[in-house]
Design an enzyme around this catalytic site. Structure first.
Site, PDB file in Angstrom:
ATOM      1  N   GLY A 151      15.347  57.087  17.291  1.00  0.00           N
ATOM      2  CA  GLY A 151      14.233  56.606  16.902  1.00  0.00           C
ATOM      3  C   GLY A 151      14.516  54.719  16.423  1.00  0.00           C
ATOM      4  N   LEU A 152      15.707  54.952  16.430  1.00  0.00           N
ATOM      5  CA  LEU A 152      16.658  53.325  16.134  1.00  0.00           C
ATOM      6  C   LEU A 152      17.152  52.750  17.244  1.00  0.00           C
ATOM      7  CD1 LEU A 152      17.443  53.782  12.022  1.00  0.00           C
ATOM      8  CD2 LEU A 152      14.886  53.097  12.847  1.00  0.00           C
ATOM      9  N   GLY A 153      16.984  53.151  18.003  1.00  0.00           N
ATOM     10  CA  GLY A 153      17.934  52.430  19.353  1.00  0.00           C
ATOM     11  C   GLY A 153      18.952  52.964  19.777  1.00  0.00           C
ATOM     12  N   ASP A 183      15.609  49.180  23.676  1.00  0.00           N
ATOM     13  CA  ASP A 183      17.008  48.830  23.003  1.00  0.00           C
ATOM     14  C   ASP A 183      18.033  47.696  23.215  1.00  0.00           C
ATOM     15  OD1 ASP A 183      14.805  50.474  21.443  1.00  0.00           O
ATOM     16  OD2 ASP A 183      15.633  52.059  22.305  1.00  0.00           O
TER      17      ASP A 183
END
Length: 340
Positions: free
Chosen positions: A112-114, A160
């Site tokens: 979920g942090l790219g 992202d």
């Protein structure tokens, strides 16, 4: 020759999902995000044996090819292969180079942090340095997007690649004509310090395929009016949160973030689950102003904005679960490459 590069991962605060073409190409999208001190790394090294080798160090994955051999896209290090082929075909006349490409990420794919897009940016940046390619920030980000979404046909949005390339706090607009505008935000130091003091992120340990979650969101956006309305609200929240952040109004920022999380869950029933809801409820009961999942949802990292004096207690409570707690710091730069 030896070349290294890195690119920062990001926290998505608001507007996530409005960068998916199914929405942005019709309505235009807006997201608010910031890069943190977690990175994707790449090392590119020349070889003398006519071999092309790819190594994913954090997952102990590897692939070996001869320079005249076609790549097999088998789900193992496909991002590495896709970047190599696109760069060689577009910028080296199709002439293959014997190379070893090794990568590592501070967060796994599906966090979920790219992380996947950030890895693509880091690999591209290594090639930019190695081949002296005249690619600016928008060029690198757009190339990363095309490799993932067009060449490899992986579902996802556009934010992202731009956050990893540009770095810092950004309000990014995705227009109907397929253009992207990155608006860097000049956040005062005291605001950054207060934000960092108020922020806790938690890795649930749930690794999900973001493409599956995004595909479900895409279907809902196309077929369900309530999902489209929820996306409109997410975009509006991104604008509000940008203004509160610039003013240093962290409590107001948190309130909108909480509203945005409620609206995000309306887009798809795969965005949250029992584990996420349990962790969220615990954090709120122990002093968090608001929280949400970073990224597509379904797992990965959660973020909480808290009263700073409540942070130690919230960390203690989070450690009762099976995940990991982090206190991130924001970084004001994007991808970097250098020669050894």
């Amino acid at each position: 020759m030896l070349v290294r590069s890195k690119a920062p991962l990001r926290l998505g605060f608001a507007g996530g999902g409005t960068d998916i073409p199914e929405y942005s190409d019709v309505y235009g999208g807006s997201v608010l995000n910031a890069t943190i001190n977690m990175f994707a790394y790449c090392t590119l090294e020349e070889r003398v044996d006519n071999k092309i080798t790819f190594f994913g160090l954090e997952r102990n994955e590897n692939q070996y090819y001869n320079t005249e051999e076609n790549f097999e896209y088998n789900g193992i290090l496909d991002l590495h292969k896709g970047v190599y082929e696109r760069i060689i075909n577009d910028y080296n006349g199709g002439r293959r180079i014997a190379l070893s490409i090794s990568t590592y990420s501070d967060a796994p794919s599906g966090s979920g942090l790219g992380s996947s897009s950030t890895m693509v940016v880091a690999i591209i940046k290594a090639f930019v340095e190695y081949l002296n390619l005249p690619l600016g920030e928008y060029d690198i980000a757009n190339l990363a997007y095309e490799i993932e979404r067009i060449d490899l046909k992986l579902s996802g949005g556009k934010q992202d690649q731009y956050s990893a390339t540009f770095g810092g706090f950004n309000f990014i607009e995705f227009n109907k004509n397929n253009s992207v505008i990155v608006n860097p935000l000049r956040i005062k130091n005291w605001i950054i310090n207060e934000f960092e003091s108020s922020l806790v992120i938690y890795n649930t340990g749930i690794v999900r395929d973001s493409a599956d979650v995004i595909d479900d969101q895409k279907n809902k956006i196309i077929n369900e009016k309530k999902s489209v309305e929820a996306m409109h609200s997410l975009k509006s929240d991104a604008i509000k949160m940008k203004e509160f952040l610039l003013k240093g109004e962290i409590r107001n920022f948190a309130e909108v973030l909480g509203h945005s999380w409620i609206e995000k869950k309306k887009v798809s029933d795969r965005i949250s689950n029992e584990v996420i809801d349990e962790v969220f409820d615990m954090a709120i009961k122990n002093g968090a102003y608001a929280g949400k999942v970073s990224g597509a949802g379904g797992g990965g990292f959660m973020m909480f904005i808290c009263n700073p004096i409540k942070v130690p207690n919230i960390i203690t409570q989070l450690k009762r679960f099976n995940g990991q707690v982090f206190r991130p710091q924001f970084v004001q730069y994007g991808t970097k490459g250098w020669r050894i």
